[in-house]
Every structure is written in C-alpha cells, then in structure tokens.
Scaffold this motif. Structure first.
Motif, PDB file in Angstrom:
ATOM      1  N   SER A  11     -33.817 -41.362 -55.607  1.00  0.00           N
ATOM      2  CA  SER A  11     -34.911 -40.521 -56.096  1.00  0.00           C
ATOM      3  C   SER A  11     -34.386 -39.603 -57.191  1.00  0.00           C
ATOM      4  O   SER A  11     -33.197 -39.272 -57.226  1.00  0.00           O
ATOM      5  CB  SER A  11     -35.497 -39.691 -54.963  1.00  0.00           C
ATOM      6  OG  SER A  11     -34.592 -38.668 -54.587  1.00  0.00           O
ATOM      7  N   PRO A  12     -35.259 -39.179 -58.087  1.00  0.00           N
ATOM      8  CA  PRO A  12     -34.832 -38.224 -59.123  1.00  0.00           C
ATOM      9  C   PRO A  12     -34.256 -36.939 -58.526  1.00  0.00           C
ATOM     10  O   PRO A  12     -33.298 -36.382 -59.059  1.00  0.00           O
ATOM     11  CB  PRO A  12     -36.119 -37.936 -59.897  1.00  0.00           C
ATOM     12  CG  PRO A  12     -36.973 -39.137 -59.678  1.00  0.00           C
ATOM     13  CD  PRO A  12     -36.633 -39.617 -58.296  1.00  0.00           C
ATOM     14  N   GLN A  13     -34.803 -36.492 -57.414  1.00  0.00           N
ATOM     15  CA  GLN A  13     -34.306 -35.282 -56.766  1.00  0.00           C
ATOM     16  C   GLN A  13     -32.879 -35.494 -56.245  1.00  0.00           C
ATOM     17  O   GLN A  13     -32.025 -34.614 -56.373  1.00  0.00           O
ATOM     18  CB  GLN A  13     -35.227 -34.860 -55.604  1.00  0.00           C
ATOM     19  CG  GLN A  13     -36.604 -34.423 -56.038  1.00  0.00           C
ATOM     20  CD  GLN A  13     -37.547 -35.594 -56.308  1.00  0.00           C
ATOM     21  OE1 GLN A  13     -37.272 -36.742 -55.969  1.00  0.00           O
ATOM     22  NE2 GLN A  13     -38.670 -35.304 -56.947  1.00  0.00           N
ATOM     23  N   GLU A  14     -32.645 -36.650 -55.649  1.00  0.00           N
ATOM     24  CA  GLU A  14     -31.305 -36.962 -55.152  1.00  0.00           C
ATOM     25  C   GLU A  14     -30.311 -37.045 -56.309  1.00  0.00           C
ATOM     26  O   GLU A  14     -29.190 -36.541 -56.211  1.00  0.00           O
ATOM     27  CB  GLU A  14     -31.328 -38.286 -54.378  1.00  0.00           C
ATOM     28  CG  GLU A  14     -30.002 -38.659 -53.783  1.00  0.00           C
ATOM     29  CD  GLU A  14     -30.035 -39.992 -53.045  1.00  0.00           C
ATOM     30  OE1 GLU A  14     -28.957 -40.388 -52.569  1.00  0.00           O
ATOM     31  OE2 GLU A  14     -31.097 -40.624 -52.952  1.00  0.00           O
ATOM     32  N   ALA A  15     -30.722 -37.654 -57.404  1.00  0.00           N
ATOM     33  CA  ALA A  15     -29.854 -37.756 -58.576  1.00  0.00           C
ATOM     34  C   ALA A  15     -29.548 -36.379 -59.142  1.00  0.00           C
ATOM     35  O   ALA A  15     -28.405 -36.097 -59.532  1.00  0.00           O
ATOM     36  CB  ALA A  15     -30.512 -38.630 -59.639  1.00  0.00           C
ATOM     37  N   GLU A  16     -30.541 -35.499 -59.183  1.00  0.00           N
ATOM     38  CA  GLU A  16     -30.327 -34.137 -59.686  1.00  0.00           C
ATOM     39  C   GLU A  16     -29.354 -33.370 -58.790  1.00  0.00           C
ATOM     40  O   GLU A  16     -28.455 -32.685 -59.289  1.00  0.00           O
ATOM     41  CB  GLU A  16     -31.664 -33.399 -59.766  1.00  0.00           C
ATOM     42  CG  GLU A  16     -31.550 -31.952 -60.212  1.00  0.00           C
ATOM     43  CD  GLU A  16     -31.074 -31.780 -61.640  1.00  0.00           C
ATOM     44  OE1 GLU A  16     -30.518 -30.711 -61.942  1.00  0.00           O
ATOM     45  OE2 GLU A  16     -31.246 -32.699 -62.446  1.00  0.00           O
ATOM     46  N   MET A  17     -29.510 -33.493 -57.487  1.00  0.00           N
ATOM     47  CA  MET A  17     -28.592 -32.815 -56.561  1.00  0.00           C
ATOM     48  C   MET A  17     -27.166 -33.355 -56.727  1.00  0.00           C
ATOM     49  O   MET A  17     -26.201 -32.598 -56.696  1.00  0.00           O
ATOM     50  CB  MET A  17     -29.067 -32.985 -55.112  1.00  0.00           C
ATOM     51  CG  MET A  17     -30.298 -32.164 -54.802  1.00  0.00           C
ATOM     52  SD  MET A  17     -30.865 -32.140 -53.075  1.00  0.00           S
ATOM     53  CE  MET A  17     -30.192 -33.563 -52.317  1.00  0.00           C
ATOM     54  N   TYR A  45     -26.612 -42.999 -61.091  1.00  0.00           N
ATOM     55  CA  TYR A  45     -27.263 -41.693 -61.014  1.00  0.00           C
ATOM     56  C   TYR A  45     -27.671 -41.220 -62.408  1.00  0.00           C
ATOM     57  O   TYR A  45     -28.744 -40.655 -62.597  1.00  0.00           O
ATOM     58  CB  TYR A  45     -26.335 -40.658 -60.365  1.00  0.00           C
ATOM     59  CG  TYR A  45     -26.190 -40.821 -58.872  1.00  0.00           C
ATOM     60  CD1 TYR A  45     -27.106 -40.240 -58.015  1.00  0.00           C
ATOM     61  CD2 TYR A  45     -25.147 -41.537 -58.322  1.00  0.00           C
ATOM     62  CE1 TYR A  45     -26.982 -40.366 -56.639  1.00  0.00           C
ATOM     63  CE2 TYR A  45     -25.014 -41.683 -56.952  1.00  0.00           C
ATOM     64  CZ  TYR A  45     -25.936 -41.088 -56.120  1.00  0.00           C
ATOM     65  OH  TYR A  45     -25.813 -41.221 -54.770  1.00  0.00           O
ATOM     66  N   TYR A  46     -26.812 -41.455 -63.389  1.00  0.00           N
ATOM     67  CA  TYR A  46     -27.120 -41.062 -64.760  1.00  0.00           C
ATOM     68  C   TYR A  46     -28.377 -41.780 -65.259  1.00  0.00           C
ATOM     69  O   TYR A  46     -29.230 -41.165 -65.894  1.00  0.00           O
ATOM     70  CB  TYR A  46     -25.919 -41.372 -65.680  1.00  0.00           C
ATOM     71  CG  TYR A  46     -26.179 -41.016 -67.110  1.00  0.00           C
ATOM     72  CD1 TYR A  46     -26.066 -39.699 -67.547  1.00  0.00           C
ATOM     73  CD2 TYR A  46     -26.537 -41.978 -68.033  1.00  0.00           C
ATOM     74  CE1 TYR A  46     -26.306 -39.356 -68.860  1.00  0.00           C
ATOM     75  CE2 TYR A  46     -26.787 -41.648 -69.349  1.00  0.00           C
ATOM     76  CZ  TYR A  46     -26.657 -40.343 -69.760  1.00  0.00           C
ATOM     77  OH  TYR A  46     -26.920 -40.004 -71.068  1.00  0.00           O
ATOM     78  N   ALA A  47     -28.498 -43.067 -64.946  1.00  0.00           N
ATOM     79  CA  ALA A  47     -29.655 -43.839 -65.371  1.00  0.00           C
ATOM     80  C   ALA A  47     -30.947 -43.278 -64.774  1.00  0.00           C
ATOM     81  O   ALA A  47     -31.981 -43.187 -65.437  1.00  0.00           O
ATOM     82  CB  ALA A  47     -29.500 -45.317 -64.998  1.00  0.00           C
ATOM     83  N   VAL A  48     -30.897 -42.871 -63.512  1.00  0.00           N
ATOM     84  CA  VAL A  48     -32.071 -42.279 -62.850  1.00  0.00           C
ATOM     85  C   VAL A  48     -32.456 -40.978 -63.551  1.00  0.00           C
ATOM     86  O   VAL A  48     -33.623 -40.734 -63.838  1.00  0.00           O
ATOM     87  CB  VAL A  48     -31.825 -42.055 -61.352  1.00  0.00           C
ATOM     88  CG1 VAL A  48     -32.953 -41.227 -60.728  1.00  0.00           C
ATOM     89  CG2 VAL A  48     -31.687 -43.374 -60.631  1.00  0.00           C
TER      90      VAL A  48
END
Length: 53
Positions: A11-17, A45-48
């Motif tokens: 998820s974008p939130q997981e990637a941000e964390m 993660y960067y791609a997300v």
C-alpha cells in the motif's frame, strides 16, 4: 535500477512508512542523496511511492 515486473502488493501508506524508517537509519557516506539510495536499494517500495505522488 531493477525492473519491477509484477505489480507490488504494497500500500502507499506502507511504502511511505518504509521510506521514513529508512530515512531515519540513513547516514550520509557520500554525496548520494537518500532518495537515490532508496531507489537503488528498495526499487519495489520506490515504485509504489512514485506511482502515488
């Protein structure tokens, strides 16, 4: 940069964390920015993050 062949299940939130926690542990050892380091070491993660900016 490695190619991401399948759509990540992050998820974008997981990637941000993940990015924020990586930033806390990142120490500058060269002129390389954290973003460049992150793009190289964590391409999925960067791609997300890139898709959700």
């Amino acid at each position: 940069m490695k190619r991401v062949s399948e759509k990540p299940k992050i998820s974008p939130q997981e990637a941000e964390m993940h990015y924020q926690s990586s930033k806390e542990n990142y120490t500058i050892e060269s002129a390389e920015s954290h973003l460049a380091y992150y793009r190289e070491k964590h391409p999925i993660y960067y791609a997300v993050l890139l898709q959700n900016v």
